[in-house]
Design an enzyme around this catalytic site. Structure first.
Site, PDB file in Angstrom:
ATOM      1  N   GLY A  49       0.853  -1.191   0.000  1.00 12.11           N
ATOM      2  CA  GLY A  49       0.000   0.000   0.000  1.00 12.11           C
ATOM      3  C   GLY A  49       0.882   1.231   0.000  1.00 12.11           C
ATOM      4  CD  GLN A 193      -3.353  -6.817  -3.594  1.00  9.29           C
ATOM      5  OE1 GLN A 193      -4.035  -7.594  -4.279  1.00  9.29           O
ATOM      6  NE2 GLN A 193      -2.200  -6.322  -4.030  1.00  9.29           N
ATOM      7  CG  ASP A 234      -0.224   2.249  -5.843  1.00 10.80           C
ATOM      8  OD1 ASP A 234      -1.379   1.933  -6.184  1.00 10.80           O
ATOM      9  OD2 ASP A 234       0.378   1.716  -4.888  1.00 10.80           O
TER      10      ASP A 234
HETATM   11  C1  LIG Z   1      -3.771   3.452   0.015  1.00 12.83           C
HETATM   12  S1  LIG Z   1      -2.826   3.146  -1.357  1.00 12.83           S
HETATM   13  C2  LIG Z   1      -3.110   1.470  -1.637  1.00 12.83           C
HETATM   14  C3  LIG Z   1      -2.801   1.095  -3.051  1.00 12.83           C
HETATM   15  O1  LIG Z   1      -1.677   0.225  -3.058  1.00 12.83           O
HETATM   16  C4  LIG Z   1      -2.102  -0.996  -3.611  1.00 12.83           C
HETATM   17  O2  LIG Z   1      -1.082  -1.652  -4.319  1.00 12.83           O
HETATM   18  P1  LIG Z   1      -0.291  -2.891  -3.613  1.00 12.83           P
HETATM   19  O3  LIG Z   1      -1.322  -3.710  -2.890  1.00 12.83           O
HETATM   20  O4  LIG Z   1       0.358  -3.590  -4.775  1.00 12.83           O
HETATM   21  O5  LIG Z   1       0.714  -2.235  -2.691  1.00 12.83           O
HETATM   22  C5  LIG Z   1      -3.232  -0.615  -4.535  1.00 12.83           C
HETATM   23  O6  LIG Z   1      -2.776  -0.007  -5.720  1.00 12.83           O
HETATM   24  C6  LIG Z   1      -3.955   0.354  -3.645  1.00 12.83           C
HETATM   25  O7  LIG Z   1      -4.859   1.202  -4.285  1.00 12.83           O
END
Ligand SMILES: CSC[C@H]1O[C@H](OP(=O)(O)O)[C@H](O)[C@@H]1O
Length: 331
Positions: A49, A193, A234
């Site tokens: 995240g 997720q 992101d």
């Molecule tokens: C609050 S930002 C979370 C954002 O990050 C996630 O990516 P990942 O699980 O690969 O770190 C996803 O893009 C979320 O929206």
């Protein structure tokens, strides 16, 4: 009742992390006191995240400094370790931002770095609470139906941040105001997720929700079952193009066709003015096995390859609002 989940905390000599790969069935805590363990945790999404990566990067510099002291590294070895933390995942601007935020304090010692890293955490939680309020106000001003049916993608809650959450922070605020009917949480393949983490956070607080296949999102929206979609980010380019978990741009296209708002929620630390347009954002490509296997068992034929971009870029023209702690931008 809102609960306080903390994805990470400094324990005096290192980071205490919730290993998010074990959720929702187990709460496994990781003690991260060396650089390699931190980089591994970041790259296998034990910690993930954008804002949580920012905090991890900031504390990661302190971890590298303490390890350098224990193992008598020279300056070049410390610099290399810090660079490898900064580069552990490319798309979320927050990781590099968190490292860069504390670098000026390295010369003052590890306590100064830790104090700045703790400020990163405090500021992120405060930003998320403000995002929740601004986002709920904007949505309630523009969407008539009560109570609201909200779609979200991936996980943007306390697990993805230093606390409360971004898009999930707005959802928590709408729930607290008594105006939320249900949440459609995209499962978010391949690492789930949504079904593992967002559903866990919603379940913890008794927030009504449905987990749905990513492939159902467009038809759920076009069937009129959703009033607004809210996602995280992101990296937000200077023109408003937004990189987020793969599948986000499909949700945006469906929202535009259905005439419902598509809302991006992110703290200022996710804005990247140095990147002019979304097509300049590096999209992380992850291991093919994440797509070709399920629970370690091969699903696709042996000869099949996988294309596994972890993010996509939603053009600003498809975004109705970008909500940060400073307020709402309508690109
Ligand atoms: C609050 S930002 C979370 C954002 O990050 C996630 O990516 P990942 O699980 O690969 O770190 C996803 O893009 C979320 O929206």
């Amino acid at each position: 009742m809102a609960i306080e989940i903390r994805s990470l905390a400094w324990h005096g000599k290192g980071l205490d992390l919730i290993d998010q790969t074990a959720l929702p069935h187990e709460i496994v805590r990781l003690d991260v006191s060396d650089v390699e363990t931190l980089i591994d945790a970041i790259q296998r999404l034990a910690v993930r995240g954008a804002p949580a990566l920012g905090a991890s990067g900031a504390f990661g510099v302190a971890i590298a400094m303490l390890q350098a002291e224990r193992e008598h590294w020279d300056a070049a070895a410390l610099d290399d370790a810090i660079r490898r933390i900064r580069d552990a995942r490319p798309t979320a601007v927050n990781l590099a931002g968190g490292v860069d935020r504390v670098l000026p304090f390295v010369a003052q010692g590890v306590d100064a770095v830790l104090a700045e890293a703790e400020a990163v955490v405090r500021e992120d939680v405060a930003a998320n609470k403000a995002i929740g309020a601004h986002g709920a106000d904007w949505i309630l001003d523009r969407v008539e139906r009560r109570p609201l049916r909200v779609l979200t993608h991936c996980n943007t809650g306390s697990l993805a941040t230093a606390g409360w959450g971004t898009a999930l922070g707005i959802i928590r605020e709408l729930h607290a105001r008594g105006v939320l009917e249900t949440v459609y949480a995209d499962e978010t393949r391949p690492l789930l997720q949504g079904s593992r983490l967002t559903a866990w956070e919603l379940d913890q607080e008794g927030i009504p929700h449905f987990v749905q296949p990513d492939g159902a999102a467009a038809s759920t929206i076009l069937r009129g079952l959703v009033d607004v979609a809210i996602i995280g980010a992101d990296r937000i380019a200077a023109n408003g193009d937004t990189a987020n978990k793969i599948g986000s741009v499909g949700v945006a296209l469906a929202c535009r066709d259905a005439g419902i708002p598509f809302v991006v929620a992110a703290p200022q630390t996710t804005f990247d003015p140095a990147t002019a347009h979304g097509d300049e954002i590096e999209i992380e490509e992850r291991p093919e096995s994440e797509v070709l296997e399920w629970g370690g068992i091969r699903v696709a034929p042996a000869a099949s390859r996988a294309f596994n971009p972890a993010f996509d870029v939603t053009p600003a023209r498809l975004i109705d609002a970008i909500v940060s702690e400073q307020g709402v931008i309508e690109p």
